[in-house]
Write a protein that holds these residues in place. Structure first.
Motif, PDB file in Angstrom:
ATOM      1  N   ASN A  61      14.972  36.661   7.209  1.00  0.00           N
ATOM      2  CA  ASN A  61      14.197  36.597   5.965  1.00  0.00           C
ATOM      3  C   ASN A  61      14.283  37.895   5.178  1.00  0.00           C
ATOM      4  O   ASN A  61      14.440  37.891   3.952  1.00  0.00           O
ATOM      5  CB  ASN A  61      12.737  36.267   6.266  1.00  0.00           C
ATOM      6  CG  ASN A  61      12.580  34.897   6.895  1.00  0.00           C
ATOM      7  OD1 ASN A  61      12.640  34.767   8.114  1.00  0.00           O
ATOM      8  ND2 ASN A  61      12.395  33.872   6.078  1.00  0.00           N
ATOM      9  N   GLY A  62      14.148  39.026   5.868  1.00  0.00           N
ATOM     10  CA  GLY A  62      14.263  40.332   5.232  1.00  0.00           C
ATOM     11  C   GLY A  62      15.644  40.909   5.430  1.00  0.00           C
ATOM     12  O   GLY A  62      16.454  40.413   6.226  1.00  0.00           O
ATOM     13  N   SER A  63      15.958  41.967   4.695  1.00  0.00           N
ATOM     14  CA  SER A  63      17.279  42.594   4.753  1.00  0.00           C
ATOM     15  C   SER A  63      17.352  43.646   5.849  1.00  0.00           C
ATOM     16  O   SER A  63      16.383  44.359   6.117  1.00  0.00           O
ATOM     17  CB  SER A  63      17.614  43.239   3.409  1.00  0.00           C
ATOM     18  OG  SER A  63      17.723  42.274   2.383  1.00  0.00           O
ATOM     19  N   ILE A  64      18.541  43.752   6.461  1.00  0.00           N
ATOM     20  CA  ILE A  64      18.820  44.771   7.471  1.00  0.00           C
ATOM     21  C   ILE A  64      19.935  45.666   6.945  1.00  0.00           C
ATOM     22  O   ILE A  64      20.948  45.181   6.438  1.00  0.00           O
ATOM     23  CB  ILE A  64      19.236  44.141   8.809  1.00  0.00           C
ATOM     24  CG1 ILE A  64      18.123  43.223   9.345  1.00  0.00           C
ATOM     25  CG2 ILE A  64      19.568  45.229   9.829  1.00  0.00           C
ATOM     26  CD1 ILE A  64      18.495  42.484  10.616  1.00  0.00           C
ATOM     27  N   VAL A  65      19.731  46.976   7.063  1.00  0.00           N
ATOM     28  CA  VAL A  65      20.723  47.948   6.613  1.00  0.00           C
ATOM     29  C   VAL A  65      21.263  48.705   7.821  1.00  0.00           C
ATOM     30  O   VAL A  65      20.498  49.169   8.665  1.00  0.00           O
ATOM     31  CB  VAL A  65      20.113  48.944   5.607  1.00  0.00           C
ATOM     32  CG1 VAL A  65      21.172  49.936   5.124  1.00  0.00           C
ATOM     33  CG2 VAL A  65      19.498  48.210   4.423  1.00  0.00           C
ATOM     34  N   TYR A  66      22.594  48.812   7.869  1.00  0.00           N
ATOM     35  CA  TYR A  66      23.270  49.585   8.906  1.00  0.00           C
ATOM     36  C   TYR A  66      23.897  50.792   8.207  1.00  0.00           C
ATOM     37  O   TYR A  66      24.737  50.623   7.312  1.00  0.00           O
ATOM     38  CB  TYR A  66      24.335  48.747   9.597  1.00  0.00           C
ATOM     39  CG  TYR A  66      23.849  47.364  10.003  1.00  0.00           C
ATOM     40  CD1 TYR A  66      23.149  47.167  11.185  1.00  0.00           C
ATOM     41  CD2 TYR A  66      24.083  46.261   9.174  1.00  0.00           C
ATOM     42  CE1 TYR A  66      22.692  45.907  11.540  1.00  0.00           C
ATOM     43  CE2 TYR A  66      23.632  44.993   9.521  1.00  0.00           C
ATOM     44  CZ  TYR A  66      22.942  44.824  10.702  1.00  0.00           C
ATOM     45  OH  TYR A  66      22.489  43.575  11.046  1.00  0.00           O
ATOM     46  N   ALA A  67      23.507  51.997   8.594  1.00  0.00           N
ATOM     47  CA  ALA A  67      23.927  53.192   7.872  1.00  0.00           C
ATOM     48  C   ALA A  67      24.577  54.213   8.800  1.00  0.00           C
ATOM     49  O   ALA A  67      23.996  54.617   9.801  1.00  0.00           O
ATOM     50  CB  ALA A  67      22.733  53.824   7.170  1.00  0.00           C
ATOM     51  N   ALA A  68      25.804  54.619   8.453  1.00  0.00           N
ATOM     52  CA  ALA A  68      26.464  55.743   9.100  1.00  0.00           C
ATOM     53  C   ALA A  68      26.351  56.912   8.126  1.00  0.00           C
ATOM     54  O   ALA A  68      27.055  56.968   7.117  1.00  0.00           O
ATOM     55  CB  ALA A  68      27.923  55.416   9.400  1.00  0.00           C
ATOM     56  N   LEU A  69      25.434  57.821   8.425  1.00  0.00           N
ATOM     57  CA  LEU A  69      25.065  58.871   7.486  1.00  0.00           C
ATOM     58  C   LEU A  69      25.835  60.166   7.768  1.00  0.00           C
ATOM     59  O   LEU A  69      26.037  60.551   8.919  1.00  0.00           O
ATOM     60  CB  LEU A  69      23.563  59.146   7.568  1.00  0.00           C
ATOM     61  CG  LEU A  69      22.660  57.954   7.210  1.00  0.00           C
ATOM     62  CD1 LEU A  69      21.196  58.303   7.450  1.00  0.00           C
ATOM     63  CD2 LEU A  69      22.874  57.542   5.754  1.00  0.00           C
ATOM     64  N   ALA A  70      26.228  60.835   6.685  1.00  0.00           N
ATOM     65  CA  ALA A  70      27.016  62.063   6.796  1.00  0.00           C
ATOM     66  C   ALA A  70      26.139  63.294   6.598  1.00  0.00           C
ATOM     67  O   ALA A  70      24.990  63.203   6.161  1.00  0.00           O
ATOM     68  CB  ALA A  70      28.143  62.038   5.758  1.00  0.00           C
ATOM     69  N   GLY A  71      26.706  64.453   6.929  1.00  0.00           N
ATOM     70  CA  GLY A  71      26.076  65.722   6.599  1.00  0.00           C
ATOM     71  C   GLY A  71      24.811  66.050   7.362  1.00  0.00           C
ATOM     72  O   GLY A  71      24.038  66.903   6.919  1.00  0.00           O
ATOM     73  N   GLU A  72      24.587  65.450   8.510  1.00  0.00           N
ATOM     74  CA  GLU A  72      23.343  65.699   9.250  1.00  0.00           C
ATOM     75  C   GLU A  72      23.288  67.133   9.773  1.00  0.00           C
ATOM     76  O   GLU A  72      22.282  67.826   9.611  1.00  0.00           O
ATOM     77  CB  GLU A  72      23.212  64.697  10.403  1.00  0.00           C
ATOM     78  CG  GLU A  72      21.827  64.656  11.040  1.00  0.00           C
ATOM     79  CD  GLU A  72      21.698  65.539  12.277  1.00  0.00           C
ATOM     80  OE1 GLU A  72      20.579  65.680  12.784  1.00  0.00           O
ATOM     81  OE2 GLU A  72      22.726  66.099  12.715  1.00  0.00           O
ATOM     82  N   GLU A  73      24.391  67.573  10.384  1.00  0.00           N
ATOM     83  CA  GLU A  73      24.403  68.906  10.982  1.00  0.00           C
ATOM     84  C   GLU A  73      24.335  70.011   9.930  1.00  0.00           C
ATOM     85  O   GLU A  73      23.925  71.131  10.229  1.00  0.00           O
ATOM     86  CB  GLU A  73      25.666  69.092  11.839  1.00  0.00           C
ATOM     87  CG  GLU A  73      25.815  68.091  12.978  1.00  0.00           C
ATOM     88  CD  GLU A  73      24.827  68.319  14.110  1.00  0.00           C
ATOM     89  OE1 GLU A  73      23.975  69.216  13.989  1.00  0.00           O
ATOM     90  OE2 GLU A  73      24.911  67.602  15.119  1.00  0.00           O
ATOM     91  N   GLN A  74      24.709  69.711   8.704  1.00  0.00           N
ATOM     92  CA  GLN A  74      24.706  70.723   7.647  1.00  0.00           C
ATOM     93  C   GLN A  74      23.399  70.736   6.853  1.00  0.00           C
ATOM     94  O   GLN A  74      23.228  71.558   5.959  1.00  0.00           O
ATOM     95  CB  GLN A  74      25.887  70.499   6.698  1.00  0.00           C
ATOM     96  CG  GLN A  74      27.252  70.439   7.377  1.00  0.00           C
ATOM     97  CD  GLN A  74      27.539  71.617   8.286  1.00  0.00           C
ATOM     98  OE1 GLN A  74      27.611  71.487   9.501  1.00  0.00           O
ATOM     99  NE2 GLN A  74      27.702  72.778   7.688  1.00  0.00           N
ATOM    100  N   GLY A  75      22.474  69.793   7.148  1.00  0.00           N
ATOM    101  CA  GLY A  75      21.208  69.824   6.441  1.00  0.00           C
ATOM    102  C   GLY A  75      20.631  68.473   6.083  1.00  0.00           C
ATOM    103  O   GLY A  75      19.908  68.353   5.083  1.00  0.00           O
ATOM    104  N   LEU A  76      20.924  67.427   6.870  1.00  0.00           N
ATOM    105  CA  LEU A  76      20.344  66.087   6.674  1.00  0.00           C
ATOM    106  C   LEU A  76      20.693  65.504   5.296  1.00  0.00           C
ATOM    107  O   LEU A  76      19.904  64.748   4.715  1.00  0.00           O
ATOM    108  CB  LEU A  76      18.822  66.123   6.845  1.00  0.00           C
ATOM    109  CG  LEU A  76      18.269  66.785   8.110  1.00  0.00           C
ATOM    110  CD1 LEU A  76      16.736  66.763   8.097  1.00  0.00           C
ATOM    111  CD2 LEU A  76      18.792  66.106   9.368  1.00  0.00           C
ATOM    112  N   PHE A  77      21.883  65.823   4.795  1.00  0.00           N
ATOM    113  CA  PHE A  77      22.204  65.445   3.420  1.00  0.00           C
ATOM    114  C   PHE A  77      22.429  63.951   3.233  1.00  0.00           C
ATOM    115  O   PHE A  77      22.024  63.381   2.223  1.00  0.00           O
ATOM    116  CB  PHE A  77      23.411  66.247   2.923  1.00  0.00           C
ATOM    117  CG  PHE A  77      23.086  67.686   2.672  1.00  0.00           C
ATOM    118  CD1 PHE A  77      22.336  68.059   1.575  1.00  0.00           C
ATOM    119  CD2 PHE A  77      23.497  68.669   3.562  1.00  0.00           C
ATOM    120  CE1 PHE A  77      22.007  69.384   1.347  1.00  0.00           C
ATOM    121  CE2 PHE A  77      23.171  69.997   3.355  1.00  0.00           C
ATOM    122  CZ  PHE A  77      22.430  70.361   2.239  1.00  0.00           C
TER     123      PHE A  77
END
Length: 468
Positions: free
Chosen positions: A187-203
């Motif tokens: 019913n609701g949306s699911i998001v799958y995220a591969a996020l960049a820049g974590e080690e450099q500042g959670l960007f």
């Protein structure tokens, strides 16, 4: 035996006896509501369908890119952050093709410069895949992992940095969750995220959270997975049966008016993030074999941070799921051997079955929240100087939530970590707990669908609100 108890203990024992009869009654009512078990069975199947073999294959592929440092190579097809993110997108595209195009897959990027760890202009690029909900597509639950890796020197972008556990494990888990959940509709949306820049500042998280806010996303949960594959701690403990859920308390966006209200009505330990953590803890107990989760009342590990924080900063419910026993010789280390100790985040430090177990926890939690109706909104409570407690909430939109069956009230002693008692009250917007004194408990309300799948419990007032 009761005569030997202290007056306070006798009072609590008597109250517990009264509540037991109430819970027995509510269980009888709930039996009818939960008679349809198709989705509940599907939740067990989702946990079982997570593949440790797929996770091992994906972690191995990510490690073989040599380094995934945010400042590393972007043109090569075999080495560096550019090759890694293109491969991740290709995997999401394959998953989408297998489900008839059920995922919207895209890059999300922004050029960052002038930062301590990104002094020169660099395009920070994340990979996002959205599985749209059928009736409430603007309601989102998110699972994320971090693409990038590092060695001892956070600015060293040329040395080999396998990042097997930190955090190829989280990205691999996110990919595998997408493979499993894309076989279902929600019913609701699911998001799958591969996020960049974590080690450099959670960007990557900052960019995504900011864009979500601008686009008006109704985010109900962010499940940040950062290191979900190590079972051997630096303290010598080896354990594959526990995991940690970090959840901050009072929402950082709280206003002065809301803080004054909270002082008199409570809510310090019932922020949306804390009740999200309780929800996942309950999921682990019911659906994941041989896994006990520890809810930790802190934003993250002591003095440290993760990619859920940018979402928390904007008021969204977000938690970090990770291993219990960390091994610091395998985190942020140059590859080397000193005094007989092998340093570095390599494949041999990852337990793939354990990573699959934590991935299953994520997948089941996402599925349950996406199948459940929207969490109740505008929950209010009354009962001061009265023998009973009354809760009110807004009726959910029936077009967005056609699966709604009704609502359930939860309560617990104020020093209890998890909800202790519950009562299904039907499809109403107000209910009273007779002879349950408001001063002695914390309360909340969850919505329930026609198959008995529930939303996260919502604490009354702004301190616990999940929004509309």
């Amino acid at each position: 035996m009761i005569k030997n108890l202290s007056p306070q203990s006798r009072l609590r024992t008597k109250a517990t006896s009264l509540l037991a009869s109430t819970v027995f009654l509510s269980s009888a009512v709930s039996f009818t509501v939960h008679a349809q078990t198709e989705q509940q069975q599907a939740l067990y199947d989702i946990a079982k369908n997570v593949s440790a073999e797929n996770i091992e294959k994906d972690i191995t592929t990510l490690v073989n890119f040599g380094t995934r440092h945010t400042l590393s190579e972007t043109e090569s097809d075999t080495r560096g952050i550019g090759a890694a993110r293109r491969w991740i997108k290709s995997e999401f595209d394959k998953i989408s093709a297998a489900c008839g195009g059920c995922l919207e897959v895209y890059y999300q990027s922004e050029v960052i410069s002038g930062e301590k760890r990104i002094p020169d202009p660099v395009e920070v690029v994340s990979v996002i895949a959205i599985q749209r909900g059928t009736t409430d597509p603007d309601r989102y639950v998110i699972m994320s992992g971090d693409i990038d890796s590092r060695v001892s020197d956070v600015m060293d972008f040329t040395s080999d940095s396998p990042g097997a556990n930190d955090n190829a494990s989280g990205v691999a888990g996110t990919l595998e969750a997408a493979r499993v959940l894309s076989k279902h509709k929600f019913n609701g949306s699911i998001v799958y995220a591969a996020l960049a820049g974590e080690e450099q500042g959670l960007f990557g998280g900052r960019i995504m959270a900011k864009q979500a806010k601008e686009d008006g996303w109704r985010i109900k949960a962010v499940l940040n997975n950062d290191m979900i594959g190590n079972i051997e701690g630096v303290n010598g403990v080896i354990n594959n049966t526990t995991a940690r859920i970090f959840a901050e308390g009072t929402r950082v966006t709280e206003t002065e008016k809301e803080a004054r209200m909270r002082r008199f009505t409570g809510g310090e330990v019932d922020s949306p993030s804390r009740n999200l953590a309780r929800y996942i803890d309950k999921i682990a107990d019911k659906y994941i074999e041989n896994l006990d989760t520890m809810v930790i009342y802190r934003l993250d590990r002591f003095g440290r941070g993760g990619h859920h924080r940018p979402f928390n900063d904007l008021g969204y419910p977000g938690i970090r799921i990770m291993e219990t026993n960390e091994n610091y010789t395998r985190q942020h280390q140059d590859l080397r051997v000193e005094d007989g100790i092998a340093y570095g985040d390599t494949l041999d430090g990852v337990n793939f079955d354990y990573a699959a177990k934590l991935t299953g926890l994520n997948a089941v939690s996402l599925a349950a929240m996406a199948w459940a109706p929207n969490p109740p909104a505008n929950v209010e409570i009354a009962g001061a100087v009265q023998p009973s407690t009354t809760l009110k909430w807004d009726a959910l939109d029936t077009e967005q939530n056609p699966q709604l069956k009704g609502y359930k009230i939860y309560w617990r002693h104020t020093d209890a970590p998890q909800w202790e008692y519950s009562k299904y009250v039907g499809n109403v917007t107000e209910a009273t707990l007779e002879n349950v004194v408001i001063d002695n408990y914390f309360f909340g309300v969850a919505s329930v669908n026609k198959d008995g799948v529930e939303s996260v419990v919502v604490y009354p007032g702004p301190a616990g609100s999940f929004g509309e």
